[in-house]
Motif scaffolding. Structure first.
Motif, mmCIF file in Angstrom:
data_model
loop_
_atom_site.group_PDB
_atom_site.id
_atom_site.type_symbol
_atom_site.label_atom_id
_atom_site.label_comp_id
_atom_site.label_asym_id
_atom_site.label_seq_id
_atom_site.Cartn_x
_atom_site.Cartn_y
_atom_site.Cartn_z
ATOM 1 N N ALA A 120 2.723 3.114 4.889
ATOM 2 C CA ALA A 120 1.850 1.948 4.773
ATOM 3 C C ALA A 120 0.510 2.213 5.456
ATOM 4 C CB ALA A 120 2.529 0.721 5.370
ATOM 5 N N ALA A 121 0.544 2.823 6.628
ATOM 6 C CA ALA A 121 -0.693 3.127 7.355
ATOM 7 C C ALA A 121 -1.559 4.109 6.568
ATOM 8 C CB ALA A 121 -0.359 3.692 8.729
ATOM 9 N N ALA A 122 -0.934 5.126 5.966
ATOM 10 C CA ALA A 122 -1.694 6.109 5.180
ATOM 11 C C ALA A 122 -2.308 5.468 3.949
ATOM 12 C CB ALA A 122 -0.779 7.266 4.786
ATOM 13 N N ALA A 123 -1.588 4.536 3.316
ATOM 14 C CA ALA A 123 -2.138 3.859 2.135
ATOM 15 C C ALA A 123 -3.301 2.953 2.516
ATOM 16 C CB ALA A 123 -1.040 3.060 1.439
ATOM 17 N N ALA A 125 -5.389 3.582 4.789
ATOM 18 C CA ALA A 125 -6.518 4.477 5.047
ATOM 19 C C ALA A 125 -7.033 5.156 3.781
ATOM 20 C CB ALA A 125 -6.107 5.537 6.066
ATOM 21 N N HIS A 126 -6.132 5.492 2.840
ATOM 22 C CA HIS A 126 -6.513 6.326 1.695
ATOM 23 C C HIS A 126 -6.393 5.635 0.336
ATOM 24 C CE1 HIS A 126 -6.644 9.833 4.357
ATOM 25 N NE2 HIS A 126 -5.489 9.433 4.858
ATOM 26 N N GLY A 127 -5.782 4.467 0.287
ATOM 27 C CA GLY A 127 -5.615 3.768 -0.983
ATOM 28 C C GLY A 127 -4.233 3.906 -1.576
ATOM 29 N N ALA A 128 -3.600 5.069 -1.417
ATOM 30 C CA ALA A 128 -2.242 5.285 -1.915
ATOM 31 C C ALA A 128 -1.600 6.411 -1.125
ATOM 32 C CB ALA A 128 -2.248 5.625 -3.405
ATOM 33 N N ALA A 129 -0.296 6.298 -0.890
ATOM 34 C CA ALA A 129 0.416 7.329 -0.130
ATOM 35 C C ALA A 129 1.889 7.323 -0.510
ATOM 36 C CB ALA A 129 0.274 7.089 1.376
ATOM 37 N N GLN A 163 6.658 4.617 -1.685
ATOM 38 C CA GLN A 163 5.354 4.926 -2.252
ATOM 39 C C GLN A 163 4.527 3.648 -2.157
ATOM 40 O OE1 GLN A 163 5.626 6.937 -6.053
ATOM 41 N NE2 GLN A 163 7.077 8.435 -5.248
ATOM 42 N N VAL A 164 3.350 3.759 -1.568
ATOM 43 C CA VAL A 164 2.538 2.583 -1.246
ATOM 44 C C VAL A 164 1.154 2.739 -1.863
ATOM 45 C CG1 VAL A 164 1.856 1.021 0.622
ATOM 46 C CG2 VAL A 164 3.738 2.636 0.997
ATOM 47 N N ALA A 165 0.632 1.646 -2.395
ATOM 48 C CA ALA A 165 -0.702 1.714 -3.014
ATOM 49 C C ALA A 165 -1.404 0.371 -2.934
ATOM 50 C CB ALA A 165 -0.592 2.145 -4.475
#
Length: 230
Positions: A120-123, A125-129, A163-165
């Motif tokens: 969730a934190a990476a998404a 920051a980046h939009g999707a992870a 998978q988060v977006a």
């Protein structure tokens, strides 16, 4: 704010049995319950949308209501024919004000709370992870039982869930796929196809997908190892 979709509508034909895989009992608990617990502990969670076979919606909704121990809303919705259809149906129920959507497969019951939080934190920051682990075996591209080429193992990762977006990315990609009648096996593939960049978070070896009877036997052993003994 984050919404979670827990996909438990798959038939699990390779596992056998009449009960949908996500609803099968593992050590006395339905499989989806193992993921529901860490999901409900996520901060800033708008709710969980649990996707199950249409014929089981009322039954599962009653079971979830009886077992609830947190203030998190768990919405039980009917799934579709394929995973992409199920995610699309759940996505329709999520308020448009929720900016981020996490999708997890109930067939991966041992993902840790930390993995959910990291993805969730990476998404954010980046939009999707997505969660993924580096391949440890040499991977072959095969056509008609003949090796076409060997992939570079140092650049090959095995996708997992969660998978988060961004919700707007996911809605756009699903709508375009439906218009073109395209089907994808996971959200990352769907997003990648339409040009969205997907960040990778190191997954977990225990976050194994239960697909075959051998996988189920391993899961029973794994649960037994973590349960307290008299």
């Amino acid at each position: 704010m984050l919404a979670a979709i827990l996909a438990a509508a798959g038939r699990g034909s390779r596992l056998g049995g009449e009960v949908a895989k996500g609803l099968r009992e593992l050590a006395g608990r339905p499989l989806y319950a193992y993921s529901l617990e860490p999901l409900c502990a996520l901060p800033q969670l708008a709710g969980v949308w649990l996707v199950v076979p249409q014929a089981t919606v009322d039954q599962v909704a009653c079971a979830v209501q009886a077992a609830r121990s947190t203030g998190v809303q768990v919405h039980v919705v009917a799934g579709g024919e394929e995973r992409q259809d199920s995610v699309a149906l759940a996505l329709r129920e999520i308020p448009p004000s929720v900016p981020l959507v996490l999708v997890h497969d109930a067939a991966r019951p041992f993902a840790s709370a930390q993995l959910f939080q990291s993805c969730a934190a990476a998404a954010r920051a980046h939009g999707a992870a997505i969660a993924a682990v580096p391949a440890t075996d040499t991977v072959k591209w095969v056509e008609d039982h003949v090796v076409v080429r060997t992939l570079d193992r140092t650049r090959t990762w095995l996708a997992q869930t969660p998978q988060v977006a961004r919700a707007d990315w996911l809605r756009d990609a699903i709508a375009r796929a439906q218009e073109l009648r395209l089907s994808f096996t996971d959200e990352a593939s769907l997003l990648e196809y339409f040009g969205y960049r997907v960040h990778v978070v190191r997954g977990e070896e225990r976050n194994r997908k239960l697909t075959t009877p051998e996988d189920w036997a391993w899961a029973e052993w794994a649960v037994n190892q973590t349960q307290p003994h008299p």
